[in-house]
Design an enzyme around this catalytic site. Sequence first.
Site, PDB file in Angstrom:
ATOM      1  N   HIS A 154     -36.583 -11.976  -2.853  1.00  0.00           N
ATOM      2  CA  HIS A 154     -37.907 -12.412  -3.493  1.00  0.00           C
ATOM      3  C   HIS A 154     -38.152 -11.047  -4.426  1.00  0.00           C
ATOM      4  CE1 HIS A 154     -41.233 -14.310  -5.486  1.00  0.00           C
ATOM      5  NE2 HIS A 154     -41.934 -14.918  -4.365  1.00  0.00           N
ATOM      6  N   ASP A 373     -23.916 -28.301 -12.644  1.00  0.00           N
ATOM      7  CA  ASP A 373     -22.632 -28.848 -12.612  1.00  0.00           C
ATOM      8  C   ASP A 373     -21.440 -27.814 -12.379  1.00  0.00           C
ATOM      9  OD1 ASP A 373     -20.146 -30.225 -12.660  1.00  0.00           O
ATOM     10  OD2 ASP A 373     -20.654 -31.419 -14.463  1.00  0.00           O
TER      11      ASP A 373
END
Length: 436
Positions: A154, A373
């Site tokens: 983070h 994809d």
Amino acid sequence: MEVQILTKEIIKPSSPTPSDLRRFNISLLDQLATAGYVPVILFFANADGAPPFEERSARLKKSLTETLTQFYPLAGRPRENSHIECNDDGAEYVEARANCVLSDFLKDPTPELLTHFLPIKTEAPEAADGGRMFLVQVTLFECGGMAMGISFSHKLVDASSISVILKSWSAAVRGSNTAAAAFLQASLVPPPEGIPIAVPPADLGGKVKCKSRRLVFNAQKIADLKSNAASETVPNPTRVEAVTALIWKCVMKAATQKTTSFSNPPNLTVMSQTVNLRKRLTPPSPEYSIGNLVGNFVTNPIPPGEKDLKGLVELLRDGIREFNKNGINRYEGNDCFMKIMEGLQQSGSLFMRDDVAFYISSSWSRFGLYELDFGWGKPVWVSIGSNMFLNFVVLMDTKDGEGIEGWVTLKEDEMASFEHDNELLAFASKNPSILI
């Protein structure tokens, strides 16, 4: 279900990082980001014509070397909550195998099981200092389906950054080019010179027993909910406003109805909503910026139960209007440190009070994660793998782009009341099966 770790290796960038880029100073917003890892899990069915698992994994590893060169801080290590040492240490890459078929798992994807698909615990403290910035676990199901669990420190990424990185990685697998990354420089939101910023804790609520639950709101239920939440002040609530307001209303009921001997019901409640700063800054930051470019607003405190659904939506709308008008100014100018710290001091005073129920909501909507994809079809499900930050709500798109999937984390006793709330369940399905 059992997940067996098969291999672990370190993937390094395809090209060394130039010496003048070896130290990457992080911004004040990165320094203030909660310590821990931001997780995301992509589930892929074994589509017709998909390569064998070994080939898919080999493609991922090869393209990851190129991606790490483009996003070179991901191959480094965070140091002292001030900078990333871009030393090309690389990313951890894990291969694993699950002893079940994907469709059976997706019938009941509980939070406890989802953690098996991530390479590291979300709350692992090394994300803030000394740990790897980027870890990946690919898990093969018996049917040939696959899960990709990715954990990002983070200290470098927010939800928008994750979208940019994964889109670039998936494009690299397919041999396509993407726009160059724009890293958030410390000079944009500069930390103060000579004043170290302490690392925020990973556990936002203290060492308490908490539970996460997954809720799904389909398009029709959201339309009904928006109709119920509409008012003269906010005639057309957004999907996120309507769902956030309903969850807020129901978690407040749970907080006031719970019967424990350890704490008294709260006298006040607030909702803190994260806000993407990229389009709001002057000048706007590129959409493909990498870094914690998020701010937040905190609603006006109210007694639990004082506002109905419409009133809560109005509070959320007032909060974002005020943020767009005045709050954004905190993140601009040479005195942004003082302005941000003043805002944190105000919200922190509420957060630390035992009589205030303080909730945080973050929307991952419209980041296009279902369009990823890697060469073997788009994911059938995208999940954050739950979260263990107390009183935290994360909203994500469903696969059709019209519904919302919400993850809510509360104390155990409050969750027992919340997850059976009839008003909530009139609009939300609790952990429904994911159909392939």
